[in-house]
Each structure stands twice: as C-alpha cells, then as structure tokens.
Design a protein around this motif. Structure first.
Motif: not given
Length: 367
Positions: A162, A165-166, A169, A235, A238, A302-304, A306, A313
């Motif tokens: 998480t 990615l966050a 991104s 990645l 996003i 929003d990473t949730s 994936v 995540e």
C-alpha cells in the motif's frame, strides 16, 4: 460645553478569548439552533456510546482464542482475530520467515515520508535521499542481492505494498500533472488539444477500467515473449489516472494567478519558461496545497482497488487472511475496523500536515 464633557459609561471587561469554555460557547452554544443541535447530539451519544463501549471494550475478547470469541459472539467484539491474523493482514503472502525485511522496508518508507514533511530537510539532498531510500526499500522487500532470498512481486502485500503504490504513484503523477496543466494553457493548439483529450479521456473512465487495461489488455500489445511485471503495470496505471485529476487541480491554481504578474515578468526580460518556473508555478502550487493533499489521500485510498488484479494490499490481505479460515471468518467486522483505523490514521496525518503547510504559506505571505 456640558455635552462635550459628558463621561462615557463604563463598559464590561472583555471576555477572555481563549480556552475550551470560550470555544464551546462560541461554536456549540452560540445561538438557540447550535444549542439545540448540540443537546441533540449529546443525547444521541449518551444513548449509543454505552453500548459501543460495552461491545468494544467491556465484553470484548482480546486473546487469540477462537472458542472464547465464539462464546462472546453477539455481545462483545473479538479483537483476538487481529492478534491472530495481524501478520497476514499487514504483510499478505510475504514469506513468514522473511517478514523482518517487510517490517524494515515499511519503517524505511515511513521514515522517508516523515523526513519529507519536516522543513529542515527541504534541501536538494532530499531527492538523493529518496533515490537511496527507494533503492533500499526495493532491495529489502525484493531481495536477490546481498545474500537476501528473492521474493517475487506476486508475494508482496499488505502495508508495504500500500505504501509503495501510494507513494510512487503520487510521485510519478505530480510532474506529469504539472506538464498537463501547463499544456492545457498552451498557446499551441496541438499541445492544448492533446492535453485536453488525455485529461478528459482518463477522467471519463473509472480506475477499475484503467487497472483492467493495465493488467490484462496491455500485455496483448507487447511483442511476443516480452512481459512486464504486473506491479509495474498497475503502478503506471494508477499514476496516469491520478495525473489527470491532479492536472485539473494545478490548472485551477494557474488560473488564479493574475495576468499582471506574467506581464511584469515579461517586462523584466524573463523568458516564458523562467516566468512559469519562478513566478507562476510556485504561487499556483502554494494556492492549491489543500486540493493536492486531497488528491494524495484519494490515491492512497484507491490503492485498495488493486485487489481485483490479484495484488493483495491491506484490504486484499485481510480477505486473504479470513476467507480461507472458517474459525475466524465470522469476525470480519473487527478486522475491517482494524484496517479502517490504519487508513484513518494515515489520512488524518496527511490532512493535518496540509493544514500546517497552509499556515506556513499564510505566515510567509504576511511576513
């Protein structure tokens, strides 16, 4: 003459403007409507809070004992599910004996984020620190060098994924968003049209569609035998999605800058790119700091999504931990509350940080 010498009646002493009582009187009991709403909310809290406290604390089971949780089911919470499954929730399918590496990578990433928010670290060397820190993060979690056992990206999950990615991104989307915002205000029709098409096209589709395209459709366009890691594809997806929304935020800041400043810069002999970099962009970005932080918070949440492309995540790892275990599956509510509290802490910290940055900018303008 007598009217001119008439004394003014004494006025009451000023009310002390600080303190919790003054704040409560001003904000909660300022008039009859505020008083009525405050009393109604206090009454609702008195009705609801005792039940919540009894469920969450007094009758709850904190030990990882499935039998005790089943006995308390319906009357108290089962926080034992967190004690039993926390490693799987926080690190997903990462190898159990190597999870110290995931812990070290997470601490390293959090340390870099905290350091980036401290003003004394706002130096050019911070970029070097980020390059080294990100390399260290990937070495720790991926392995394959320095004697560390390799771990494929399919096994990465939980909180480290998480954060990765966050952070990446948002970092990749921000410069692209600035270029798109400048492109939308360009005098060249081709560049302006291209930027408008990109922003409107990306904003017109949901993020799930972008993730599906990146994960399942994009490999079909690659030459035969060539593959790209699914984490890298997600990645990029996003980042491209977030850049479209950030670009509109930055464009709003650019439009707020008076045209007179651009004309003044031109009168001083500055070139167009010098005007944008030294005059327009700093003011525009400072004006939209709260909105940009909202974008970052949105990317973090929003990473949730994936999970739909088989990357687990935080929320995906939670489902992975409980769906296959019949004993602990009934206690999803407590596990989701645990994950929600992690999201809440991170988002609240970002929100408070944006308020601090806003106050700093306001203070610098008044100085």
């Amino acid at each position: 003459m007598a009217d001119a010498l008439r004394l003014i009646a004494p006025r009451p002493a000023p009310v002390h403007a600080d303190g919790p009582f003054t704040w409560a009187r001003r904000n909660l009991f300022g008039d009859w409507r505020s008083t009525a709403a405050t009393m109604a909310l206090i009454g609702l809290a008195l009705c609801v809070l005792p039940g919540i406290v009894r469920w969450a604390l007094l009758d709850a089971v904190f030990a990882p004992d499935a039998a005790a949780c089943q006995a308390a089911r319906g009357s108290g919470a089962c926080w034992g599910v967190v004690a039993e499954k926390y490693r799987l929730i926080l690190f997903g399918r990462y190898p159990f004996e190597q999870q110290w590496r995931a812990v070290a990578a997470t601490v390293l990433m959090l340390g870099m984020l905290v350091a980036s928010g401290v003003r004394r670290f706002w130096r050019p060397r911070l970029a070097v620190l980020w390059v080294l820190g990100l390399a260290g993060f990937l070495v720790l979690i991926g392995g394959g060098v320095l004697g560390l056992a390799p771990v494929r990206t399919e096994a990465w999950g939980g909180l480290p994924l998480t954060l990765l990615l966050a952070t990446l991104s948002a970092a990749c989307a921000f410069p692209l968003a600035v270029l798109l915002a400048l492109g939308r205000r360009s005098r060249l029709p081709a560049i302006r049209t291209l930027c408008v098409l990109y922003v409107e096209l990306i904003r017109g589709v949901p993020l799930i569609s972008v993730l599906f395209m990146a994960s399942f459709m994009f490999p079909l366009f690659l030459p035969q035998g060539m593959t790209l890691d699914v984490l890298a594809r997600v990645l990029v997806g996003i980042s491209l999605f977030a850049a479209a929304y950030m670009a509109e935020t930055v464009r709003g800041g650019l439009q707020a800058i008076p045209r007179g400043q651009v004309e003044a810069a031109a009168a001083l002999g500055l070139r167009g790119w010098q005007t944008q970099l030294r005059i327009v962009l700093p003011q525009a970005l400072a004006a939209v700091v709260p909105a940009l932080v909202n974008n970052f918070i949105g990317v973090f949440k929003d990473t949730s999504l994936v999970t739909i492309v088989s990357l687990y995540e935080l929320t995906g790892a939670l489902g992975l931990a409980l769906n296959s275990d019949v004993e602990w599956r009934p206690f999803k509510v407590e596990a989701y509350l645990f994950v929600a509290s992690l999201y809440c802490v991170c988002c609240f910290a970002m929100s408070r940080y944006s308020l601090w940055v806003e106050r700093q900018i306001g203070a610098s303008r008044r100085a």
